[in-house]
Scaffold this motif. Sequence first.
Motif, PDB file in Angstrom:
ATOM      1  N   ASN A  60       0.818  -1.215   0.000  1.00 41.95           N
ATOM      2  CA  ASN A  60       0.000   0.000   0.000  1.00 41.95           C
ATOM      3  C   ASN A  60       0.847   1.259   0.000  1.00 41.95           C
ATOM      4  OD1 ASN A  60      -2.399  -1.432  -0.070  1.00 41.95           O
ATOM      5  ND2 ASN A  60      -2.714  -1.344   2.138  1.00 41.95           N
ATOM      6  N   LYS A  61       1.943   1.244   0.746  1.00 40.10           N
ATOM      7  CA  LYS A  61       2.842   2.397   0.801  1.00 40.10           C
ATOM      8  C   LYS A  61       3.436   2.681  -0.583  1.00 40.10           C
ATOM      9  CE  LYS A  61       6.896   4.189   3.198  1.00 40.10           C
ATOM     10  NZ  LYS A  61       7.936   3.914   4.197  1.00 40.10           N
ATOM     11  N   LYS A  80       0.607   4.028  -2.862  1.00 34.85           N
ATOM     12  CA  LYS A  80       0.261   5.407  -2.506  1.00 34.85           C
ATOM     13  C   LYS A  80       1.357   6.383  -2.913  1.00 34.85           C
ATOM     14  CE  LYS A  80      -0.821   4.625   1.845  1.00 34.85           C
ATOM     15  NZ  LYS A  80      -1.304   4.792   3.231  1.00 34.85           N
ATOM     16  N   ALA A  93      -1.968   8.315  -4.242  1.00 29.00           N
ATOM     17  CA  ALA A  93      -3.303   7.888  -3.825  1.00 29.00           C
ATOM     18  C   ALA A  93      -3.463   8.019  -2.320  1.00 29.00           C
ATOM     19  CB  ALA A  93      -3.551   6.443  -4.251  1.00 29.00           C
ATOM     20  N   LYS A  94      -4.700   8.182  -1.909  1.00 26.97           N
ATOM     21  CA  LYS A  94      -5.040   8.243  -0.491  1.00 26.97           C
ATOM     22  C   LYS A  94      -5.488   6.858  -0.032  1.00 26.97           C
ATOM     23  CE  LYS A  94      -6.429  12.997  -0.922  1.00 26.97           C
ATOM     24  NZ  LYS A  94      -7.460  13.794  -1.509  1.00 26.97           N
ATOM     25  N   GLU A  95      -5.434   6.652   1.269  1.00 25.96           N
ATOM     26  CA  GLU A  95      -5.808   5.360   1.861  1.00 25.96           C
ATOM     27  C   GLU A  95      -7.183   4.898   1.380  1.00 25.96           C
ATOM     28  OE1 GLU A  95      -4.896   2.030   4.041  1.00 25.96           O
ATOM     29  OE2 GLU A  95      -3.571   3.760   3.943  1.00 25.96           O
ATOM     30  N   LEU A 136      -7.550   2.995  -2.062  1.00 26.00           N
ATOM     31  CA  LEU A 136      -6.911   1.697  -2.270  1.00 26.00           C
ATOM     32  C   LEU A 136      -7.959   0.617  -2.514  1.00 26.00           C
ATOM     33  CD1 LEU A 136      -4.097   1.836   0.434  1.00 26.00           C
ATOM     34  CD2 LEU A 136      -3.917   2.335  -2.017  1.00 26.00           C
TER      35      LEU A 136
END
Length: 80
Positions: A8-9, A12, A17-19, A22
């Motif tokens: 995810n890190k 992003k 991108a924002k959490e 996702l």
Amino acid sequence: MTNLEKYNKIVKSNLGAKEEELNDDVLVYNRYPEWDSITHIEMVSELEDKFGVTFGTLDITSFSKYSLGIEILRKMGVDI
């Protein structure tokens, strides 16, 4: 940090991108504004480096939405 958190890190940071973005409804190659061909290759390269894997041509072209990156890494033996 778990492998999913690492994934995810990377997503992003490469896509900005924002959490809450996702997911497969938002993060789709060539539909998400920042996910173009150059960013795609940069993201694949970083995933390869961080997880110690090598994406084949089919993996690179198949990675077209958020969840498919996870599936490809799992296929390569990454516990994610």
